[in-house]
Design a protein around this motif. Structure first.
Motif, PDB file in Angstrom:
ATOM      1  N   TYR A 210       0.836  -1.201   0.000  1.00  0.00           N
ATOM      2  CA  TYR A 210       0.000   0.000   0.000  1.00  0.00           C
ATOM      3  C   TYR A 210       0.872   1.253   0.000  1.00  0.00           C
ATOM      4  N   THR A 211       0.573   2.178  -0.895  1.00  0.00           N
ATOM      5  CA  THR A 211       1.240   3.472  -1.128  1.00  0.00           C
ATOM      6  C   THR A 211       2.615   3.320  -1.779  1.00  0.00           C
ATOM      7  N   GLU A 212       2.987   2.124  -2.200  1.00  0.00           N
ATOM      8  CA  GLU A 212       4.226   1.969  -2.958  1.00  0.00           C
ATOM      9  C   GLU A 212       3.957   2.174  -4.446  1.00  0.00           C
ATOM     10  N   SER A 213       5.014   2.520  -5.182  1.00  0.00           N
ATOM     11  CA  SER A 213       4.904   2.701  -6.628  1.00  0.00           C
ATOM     12  C   SER A 213       6.102   2.062  -7.309  1.00  0.00           C
ATOM     13  N   SER A 214       5.944   1.784  -8.599  1.00  0.00           N
ATOM     14  CA  SER A 214       6.992   1.109  -9.357  1.00  0.00           C
ATOM     15  C   SER A 214       7.843   2.114 -10.118  1.00  0.00           C
ATOM     16  N   GLU A 215       8.935   1.625 -10.676  1.00  0.00           N
ATOM     17  CA  GLU A 215       9.724   2.415 -11.610  1.00  0.00           C
ATOM     18  C   GLU A 215       8.969   2.529 -12.940  1.00  0.00           C
ATOM     19  N   VAL A 216       9.341   3.524 -13.729  1.00  0.00           N
ATOM     20  CA  VAL A 216       8.770   3.687 -15.065  1.00  0.00           C
ATOM     21  C   VAL A 216       9.425   2.685 -16.012  1.00  0.00           C
ATOM     22  N   THR A 217       8.592   2.026 -16.834  1.00  0.00           N
ATOM     23  CA  THR A 217       9.080   1.007 -17.766  1.00  0.00           C
ATOM     24  C   THR A 217       8.531   1.273 -19.159  1.00  0.00           C
ATOM     25  N   SER A 218       9.360   1.113 -20.176  1.00  0.00           N
ATOM     26  CA  SER A 218       8.905   1.223 -21.562  1.00  0.00           C
ATOM     27  C   SER A 218       8.241  -0.082 -21.986  1.00  0.00           C
ATOM     28  N   VAL A 219       7.151   0.038 -22.750  1.00  0.00           N
ATOM     29  CA  VAL A 219       6.446  -1.129 -23.278  1.00  0.00           C
ATOM     30  C   VAL A 219       6.176  -0.892 -24.755  1.00  0.00           C
ATOM     31  N   LEU A 220       5.720  -1.930 -25.432  1.00  0.00           N
ATOM     32  CA  LEU A 220       5.437  -1.815 -26.855  1.00  0.00           C
ATOM     33  C   LEU A 220       4.038  -1.257 -27.079  1.00  0.00           C
ATOM     34  N   PRO A 221       3.863  -0.402 -28.080  1.00  0.00           N
ATOM     35  CA  PRO A 221       2.514   0.071 -28.397  1.00  0.00           C
ATOM     36  C   PRO A 221       1.693  -1.051 -29.016  1.00  0.00           C
ATOM     37  N   GLY A 222       0.380  -0.934 -28.917  1.00  0.00           N
ATOM     38  CA  GLY A 222      -0.481  -1.948 -29.512  1.00  0.00           C
ATOM     39  C   GLY A 222      -1.841  -1.982 -28.849  1.00  0.00           C
ATOM     40  N   GLY A 223      -2.702  -2.895 -29.333  1.00  0.00           N
ATOM     41  CA  GLY A 223      -4.083  -2.927 -28.888  1.00  0.00           C
ATOM     42  C   GLY A 223      -4.464  -4.127 -28.066  1.00  0.00           C
ATOM     43  N   ASP A 224      -3.492  -4.976 -27.665  1.00  0.00           N
ATOM     44  CA  ASP A 224      -3.852  -6.170 -26.907  1.00  0.00           C
ATOM     45  C   ASP A 224      -3.250  -6.151 -25.506  1.00  0.00           C
ATOM     46  N   ASN A 225      -3.021  -4.956 -24.973  1.00  0.00           N
ATOM     47  CA  ASN A 225      -2.473  -4.850 -23.624  1.00  0.00           C
ATOM     48  C   ASN A 225      -3.531  -5.233 -22.593  1.00  0.00           C
ATOM     49  N   ARG A 226      -3.062  -5.720 -21.453  1.00  0.00           N
ATOM     50  CA  ARG A 226      -3.988  -6.168 -20.418  1.00  0.00           C
ATOM     51  C   ARG A 226      -3.289  -6.098 -19.063  1.00  0.00           C
ATOM     52  N   ILE A 227      -4.043  -5.755 -18.023  1.00  0.00           N
ATOM     53  CA  ILE A 227      -3.501  -5.693 -16.667  1.00  0.00           C
ATOM     54  C   ILE A 227      -4.301  -6.629 -15.771  1.00  0.00           C
ATOM     55  N   TYR A 228      -3.580  -7.447 -15.021  1.00  0.00           N
ATOM     56  CA  TYR A 228      -4.187  -8.293 -14.000  1.00  0.00           C
ATOM     57  C   TYR A 228      -3.608  -7.894 -12.645  1.00  0.00           C
ATOM     58  N   VAL A 229      -4.444  -7.995 -11.607  1.00  0.00           N
ATOM     59  CA  VAL A 229      -3.983  -7.780 -10.235  1.00  0.00           C
ATOM     60  C   VAL A 229      -4.380  -8.995  -9.414  1.00  0.00           C
ATOM     61  N   THR A 230      -3.422  -9.525  -8.656  1.00  0.00           N
ATOM     62  CA  THR A 230      -3.676 -10.691  -7.808  1.00  0.00           C
ATOM     63  C   THR A 230      -3.072 -10.445  -6.430  1.00  0.00           C
ATOM     64  N   PRO A 231      -3.490 -11.224  -5.419  1.00  0.00           N
ATOM     65  CA  PRO A 231      -2.755 -11.178  -4.152  1.00  0.00           C
ATOM     66  C   PRO A 231      -1.314 -11.626  -4.392  1.00  0.00           C
ATOM     67  N   SER A 232      -0.392 -11.076  -3.647  1.00  0.00           N
ATOM     68  CA  SER A 232       1.012 -11.415  -3.849  1.00  0.00           C
ATOM     69  C   SER A 232       1.238 -12.914  -3.664  1.00  0.00           C
ATOM     70  N   GLY A 233       1.867 -13.536  -4.666  1.00  0.00           N
ATOM     71  CA  GLY A 233       2.194 -14.953  -4.595  1.00  0.00           C
ATOM     72  C   GLY A 233       1.059 -15.886  -4.943  1.00  0.00           C
ATOM     73  N   ASP A 234      -0.094 -15.350  -5.368  1.00  0.00           N
ATOM     74  CA  ASP A 234      -1.255 -16.196  -5.678  1.00  0.00           C
ATOM     75  C   ASP A 234      -1.804 -15.844  -7.063  1.00  0.00           C
ATOM     76  N   PRO A 235      -1.157 -16.307  -8.134  1.00  0.00           N
ATOM     77  CA  PRO A 235      -1.588 -15.930  -9.485  1.00  0.00           C
ATOM     78  C   PRO A 235      -2.912 -16.544  -9.905  1.00  0.00           C
ATOM     79  N   THR A 236      -3.435 -17.497  -9.149  1.00  0.00           N
ATOM     80  CA  THR A 236      -4.707 -18.124  -9.524  1.00  0.00           C
ATOM     81  C   THR A 236      -5.916 -17.326  -9.037  1.00  0.00           C
ATOM     82  N   THR A 237      -5.711 -16.369  -8.133  1.00  0.00           N
ATOM     83  CA  THR A 237      -6.813 -15.548  -7.619  1.00  0.00           C
ATOM     84  C   THR A 237      -6.740 -14.168  -8.257  1.00  0.00           C
ATOM     85  N   ILE A 238      -7.533 -13.956  -9.293  1.00  0.00           N
ATOM     86  CA  ILE A 238      -7.503 -12.685 -10.015  1.00  0.00           C
ATOM     87  C   ILE A 238      -8.459 -11.707  -9.341  1.00  0.00           C
TER      88      ILE A 238
END
Length: 496
Positions: A210-238
């Motif tokens: 909570y209240t932490e932020s990431s570094e800025v990262t370059s990504v590729l442009p395009g139309g199939d981008n997607r963001i998922y958020v899960t509990p830390s260490g539990d990729p099966t719980t979206i």
């Protein structure tokens, strides 16, 4: 040896120099310019000494807040006021300097209540340096507000006027922050992917408390981008899925995980912050809808989706009544409304798109039989987005004109002792299908409705009491069975 010194600064000459200096200072002040309501000083250098400053408001129960900023220096810099509602953001160039900054909101009496201060007196002014970006993220609650600064190098994109004279096309850049109070005790994994993937096979793009932020990262442009958020260490719980979205070149976005108040979901969603707060039209969030029957001469209606062969989704919605809320995954719904027990005789049909995560009421009003037009039906429908977020000090009063027999009206909300003659209507010229809303201060009021055309009294005065932490819907409908006199109902919806 005595030297003869020339008296260069006589009183007259001093006054002349002071006048000249004053003229120079006035000219310098006149070089300020206005840009979007924020005041920026015009630079005299070929290379502006500027950075970028941004503000994001995710305080969960926030009314409209004000952020006032001013340089600590009295000689150079910027000053201004930004106003933001929940999930809104602003970002603008600003002279590099230290800034005093005060975050406040108006109480019901209109006085400013200070939430956060970043000032010299407190020992924590905000510094904006040349070519750097500072974003103030506001989260928490009005009772316990939290602010934190995200620092990054200013994004130089091909749409800016380049300092070296060369226009560039740059890849989009992204960064993330966790600003979800209901998940404050949890660490979250963020996945930035192309298309739908099996998260078990991937490492998270970033893990944030909570209240932490990431570094800025370059990504590729395009139309199939997607963001998922899960509990830390539990990729099966979206916890959240943005659905696919487009990123173009020359763009930097801060993805803010913030509190979610809509139907379903897991208490969080993502807002993409560029110049403003953006939503994802394909995000995996359900919708909620209900129907209100204000058809003057139909006692009950049934509501179908798509066709009538599988029976109604909701049935027997009485005159002047609301159905229960229905939660669905689909966001574009073909609504069909028919009189109860007569599914083949449709009163109304419309395709309605509801934004993911939204709660909507669909009002149907008018008459099944309209003798003035050769018995053609005169059914109208209008939808209203329901406020499901609690707002401190800014409760909502919504008016719904669902009286087919009623004329356009001016609606007054009078403090006891006031009269219509010395007041302005809160809702002027309200017509059938209108659903305006206004914020109010808790207290007792006299409700009066006046015909806009002939100024005759339609309803009231009627004393009503509006309480804090409650949203209200004020309904005007025909008398039972249709026709006049206009009836009024006041519905309450607690905000927490």
């Amino acid at each position: 040896m005595r030297h003869a010194y020339k008296k260069m600064f006589s009183p007259t000459r001093v006054r002349a120099y002071l006048v000249l200096l004053a003229l120079v200072l006035v000219a310098a002040c006149d070089s300020d310019k206005e840009d979007g309501g924020l005041k920026f000083r015009a630079d005299t250098d070929a290379t502006p000494h500027r950075g970028v400053f941004g503000i994001v408001n995710t305080i969960v129960d926030s009314p409209l807040i004000s952020v006032a900023y001013r340089t600590t220096s009295t000689f150079v810099g910027d000053k201004g006021i930004a106003q933001l509602s929940y999930a809104e953001a602003t970002r603008f160039p600003i002279v590099s300097s230290e800034y005093n900054l005060v975050v406040s909101y108006p109480d019901p009496g209109g006085d400013a209540v200070v939430l956060l201060e970043y000032t010299e007196d407190n020992g924590n002014p905000i510094e904006v340096t040349i070519d750097d970006e500072r974003i103030l993220v506001l989260t928490g609650t009005i009772e316990e507000p939290i602010g934190y600064i995200i620092e990054a190098v200013e994004y130089q994109n091909g749409l800016d006027v380049p300092r070296d004279g060369t226009f560039l096309v740059t890849d989009p850049e992204v960064h993330f922050t966790h600003a979800v109070p209901s998940h404050a005790e949890k660490t979250l994994d963020f996945y930035f992917t192309q298309g739908e993937v099996d998260l078990v096979t991937l490492e998270p793009s970033v893990t944030l408390a909570y209240t932490e932020s990431s570094e800025v990262t370059s990504v590729l442009p395009g139309g199939d981008n997607r963001i998922y958020v899960t509990p830390s260490g539990d990729p099966t719980t979206i916890l959240y899925d943005s659905g696919e979205f487009i990123l173009t070149t020359n763009l930097r976005i801060l993805f803010v995980a913030s509190q979610y108040f809509g139907p379903g979901g897991n208490g969080l969603k993502i807002h993409g912050i560029d110049q403003q707060a953006l939503s994802f039209i394909y995000e995996d969030l359900p919708i909620a809808w209900r129907v209100a029957n204000f058809i003057g001469d139909v006692s009950e209606v049934d509501v179908f989706i798509g066709d009538t062969t599988n029976g109604p989704i909701v049935s027997q919605v009485g005159s002047g009544e609301f159905s229960e809320f229905v939660v669905q995954e689909e966001t574009t719904l073909p609504f069909l409304v028919a009189q109860t027990n007569f599914p083949d005789d449709l009163l109304f049909k419309r395709d309605l798109f509801i934004e993911p995560g939204s709660t909507v009421t669909l009002y149907v009003a008018g008459f099944e039989s309209n003798e003035a037009n050769d018995n053609e039906r005169a059914i109208v429908a209008f939808s209203a987005l329901e406020e499901t977020r609690p707002v401190t000090g800014a409760n909502q009063l919504r008016l719904v004109h669902g009286a087919p027999s009623g004329e356009p009206m001016d609606i007054y909300l009078l403090v006891p002792g006031q009269t219509v003659s010395d007041s302005d209507p809160v809702f002027p010229d309200v017509t059938l299908g209108s659903v305006p809303s206004v914020s109010f201060a808790p207290g007792d009021y006299d409700l009066v409705a006046i015909s806009t055309g002939n100024l005759s009294e339609v309803f009231g005065p009627s004393r009503i009491r509006l309480k804090s932490k409650v949203n209200y819907t004020l309904l005007f409908s025909d008398a039972p069975g249709g026709g006049l006199p206009v009836d009024m109902s006041l519905l309450e919806a607690p905000t927490n």
